[in-house]
Enzyme design. Structure first.
Site, PDB file in Angstrom:
ATOM      1  N   TYR A  77      -1.745  -1.420  10.365  1.00 14.16           N
ATOM      2  CA  TYR A  77      -1.842  -1.640   8.908  1.00 14.16           C
ATOM      3  C   TYR A  77      -0.590  -1.135   8.206  1.00 14.16           C
ATOM      4  O   TYR A  77       0.000  -1.838   7.378  1.00 14.16           O
ATOM      5  CB  TYR A  77      -3.083  -0.907   8.399  1.00 14.16           C
ATOM      6  CG  TYR A  77      -3.354  -1.038   6.920  1.00 14.16           C
ATOM      7  CD1 TYR A  77      -3.984  -2.160   6.396  1.00 14.16           C
ATOM      8  CD2 TYR A  77      -3.002  -0.011   6.040  1.00 14.16           C
ATOM      9  CE1 TYR A  77      -4.251  -2.263   5.042  1.00 14.16           C
ATOM     10  CE2 TYR A  77      -3.271  -0.098   4.684  1.00 14.16           C
ATOM     11  CZ  TYR A  77      -3.901  -1.230   4.191  1.00 14.16           C
ATOM     12  OH  TYR A  77      -4.161  -1.334   2.846  1.00 14.16           O
ATOM     13  N   SER A 109       0.858  -1.198   0.000  1.00 17.73           N
ATOM     14  CA  SER A 109       0.000   0.000   0.000  1.00 17.73           C
ATOM     15  C   SER A 109       0.884   1.234   0.000  1.00 17.73           C
ATOM     16  O   SER A 109       2.021   1.181   0.505  1.00 17.73           O
ATOM     17  CB  SER A 109      -0.871   0.008   1.265  1.00 17.73           C
ATOM     18  OG  SER A 109      -1.414   1.301   1.490  1.00 17.73           O
TER      19      SER A 109
HETATM   20  C1  BMA Z   1      -4.972   1.809   1.224  1.00 18.56           C
HETATM   21  C2  BMA Z   1      -6.019   1.703   2.291  1.00 18.56           C
HETATM   22  C3  BMA Z   1      -7.106   2.700   2.019  1.00 18.56           C
HETATM   23  C4  BMA Z   1      -6.513   4.082   1.879  1.00 18.56           C
HETATM   24  C5  BMA Z   1      -5.393   4.071   0.870  1.00 18.56           C
HETATM   25  C6  BMA Z   1      -4.705   5.419   0.706  1.00 18.56           C
HETATM   26  O1  BMA Z   1      -3.961   0.863   1.449  1.00 18.56           O
HETATM   27  O2  BMA Z   1      -5.431   1.968   3.531  1.00 18.56           O
HETATM   28  O3  BMA Z   1      -8.050   2.680   3.077  1.00 18.56           O
HETATM   29  O4  BMA Z   1      -7.526   4.980   1.461  1.00 18.56           O
HETATM   30  O5  BMA Z   1      -4.438   3.103   1.223  1.00 18.56           O
HETATM   31  O6  BMA Z   1      -4.256   5.915   1.926  1.00 18.56           O
END
Ligand code: BMA
Length: 251
Positions: free
Chosen positions: A144, A131
């Site tokens: 996360y 992410s």
């Molecule tokens: C992703 C999640 C989403 C978030 C995006 C940008 O991995 O965590 O909920 O909107 O990143 O921050």
């Protein structure tokens, strides 16, 4: 997707969101696709995919999923897209929540790769779904963000260790994508604005002005798995609509 016709792919977290978009793309191209996911029982096949019920927190279930995907044919491609998001700072996140997020998002990737790499007998390619929050983050995503950062480091470590086995390992870093996970966050934080409007507002934070479709991330995953990416390993690719290119200070 190039050459997927004779590729054997296993997708953890493939029942929904980015994983499902990737599975669909591979099936369209005629690849052999196995989906390991906790949300679908064994044999609930959709399209030509083989569904394998798998809780990625359980090492034996992960190993069994790999065994089933690699029956008769070596594994070529592995995608790790299983993920959950819990909200909280380090202080407000319980130890159990932290462990669960790590186990699902990061430790599961370790288990999957640990079982899958020996089955990639002709070489192969792995993509971990990380992410943008591995690089910069919102408030209240401590567990996360930490789990996604782990995936980044793991990507590089495996790329270095398994280049000699002709296995490439890369990560994708999506921004906000229209998936069930993000929709449940939008529901939670949207309040009276409602889910769709919240998604739209979140999208507007991205320079491209919208959230991504899961297919747009699947296309990047497919490219990184394919022979077109034959000299790419240990890399992280952002697909974030410009989110991380932009400073929050506005003129
Ligand atoms: C992703 C999640 C989403 C978030 C995006 C940008 O991995 O965590 O909920 O909107 O990143 O921050």
């Amino acid at each position: 997707m190039q050459n997927s016709l004779n590729k054997n792919a296993l997708i953890f977290g493939g029942a929904s969101g980015i994983g499902w978009a990737t599975a669909r793309l591979m099936m369209e191209q005629g690849g052999r696709v196995s989906i390991a996911d906790v949300r679908r029982p064994n044999g609930s096949d959709e399209g030509s995919a083989q569904y394998i019920h798998c809780d990625v927190r359980e090492a034996e279930q992960v190993a069994e999923a790999v065994r089933r995907a690699a029956t008769d044919v070596p594994l070529d491609w592995l995608v790790y897209s299983a993920g959950i998001q819990h909200y909280g700072s380090v202080v407000s996140t319980s130890i159990e929540e932290y462990d669960m997020v790590q186990a699902t998002n990061a430790r599961g990737a370790f288990l999957a790769c640990r079982a899958a790499i020996p089955e990639m007998r002709n070489g192969g390619a792995i993509v971990l779904v990380s992410s943008v929050q591995a690089l910069a983050c919102q408030e209240g995503v401590a567990a996360y963000a930490a789990s996604k950062g782990t995936l980044e480091a793991l990507t590089r470590a495996m790329a270095v260790d398994h280049a000699k086995d002709n296995i490439r390992v890369n990560a994708v870093l999506p921004g906000t994508v229209d998936t069930p996970m993000v929709r449940s966050s939008a529901e939670r934080f949207g309040g009276t604005n409602g889910l769709e409007q919240t998604l739209q507002q979140w999208g507007e934070n991205h320079p491209l002005g919208r959230v991504a479709h899961a297919d747009e991330i699947a296309n990047l995953i497919a490219f990184l798995l394919s022979e077109k990416a034959s000299f790419i390993t240990g890399a992280s690719y952002r697909a974030d609509g410009g989110l991380l290119a932009q400073l929050a200070v506005r003129l």
